[in-house]
Design a protein around this motif. Structure first.
Motif, short mmCIF file in Angstrom:
data_model
loop_
_atom_site.label_atom_id
_atom_site.label_comp_id
_atom_site.label_asym_id
_atom_site.label_seq_id
_atom_site.Cartn_x
_atom_site.Cartn_y
_atom_site.Cartn_z
N GLN A 72 -27.85 72.97 -10.42
CA GLN A 72 -29.15 72.48 -10.89
C GLN A 72 -28.98 71.27 -11.81
O GLN A 72 -29.74 70.31 -11.72
CB GLN A 72 -29.92 73.59 -11.61
CG GLN A 72 -31.34 73.21 -11.98
CD GLN A 72 -32.21 72.91 -10.77
OE1 GLN A 72 -32.08 73.54 -9.72
NE2 GLN A 72 -33.08 71.93 -10.91
N GLU A 76 -30.62 67.64 -10.99
CA GLU A 76 -31.47 66.92 -11.95
C GLU A 76 -30.89 65.55 -12.28
O GLU A 76 -31.63 64.56 -12.36
CB GLU A 76 -31.65 67.76 -13.22
CG GLU A 76 -32.50 68.98 -12.99
CD GLU A 76 -32.50 69.93 -14.18
OE1 GLU A 76 -32.02 69.54 -15.28
OE2 GLU A 76 -32.96 71.07 -14.02
N GLU A 80 -32.61 61.94 -11.50
CA GLU A 80 -32.80 61.00 -12.61
C GLU A 80 -32.18 59.64 -12.28
O GLU A 80 -32.76 58.60 -12.57
CB GLU A 80 -32.18 61.58 -13.87
CG GLU A 80 -32.41 60.74 -15.10
CD GLU A 80 -31.82 61.38 -16.35
OE1 GLU A 80 -31.10 60.67 -17.07
OE2 GLU A 80 -32.08 62.57 -16.58
#
Length: 84
Positions: A72, A76, A80
């Motif tokens: 995870q 992320e 980003e």
């Protein structure tokens, strides 16, 4: 104009550590590590504390210890970086 420093292992330009080109026998640091220092499967961590796979394993373990899912965290970070 300076001549490009080409890694004799992978044939790509050495840019990041070009100042240490001769120290690492005309290779990238990682190519040198995999060629001369890394023992066992190149895709797995070795016992050398400078091994990037060892660093990844250590960081992954610490993330899990802190209650984070490493997959995870990477998802992320990827979002980003590329979906600003």
């Amino acid at each position: 104009m300076s001549q490009s420093k080409i890694c004799k292992r992978c044939n790509l330009p050495v840019i990041e550590n070009a100042d240490q080109y001769e120290v690492f026998e005309n290779m990238h640091w990682l190519c040198f590590h995999l060629e001369f220092e890394h023992e066992g499967d190149p895709d797995a961590a070795c016992g050398d504390p400078s091994c990037p796979w060892w660093h990844i394993a250590a960081l992954k373990g610490k993330l899990v210890e802190l209650g984070f899912d490493p997959q995870q965290v990477l998802l992320e970070a990827t979002k980003e970086k590329w979906n600003r």
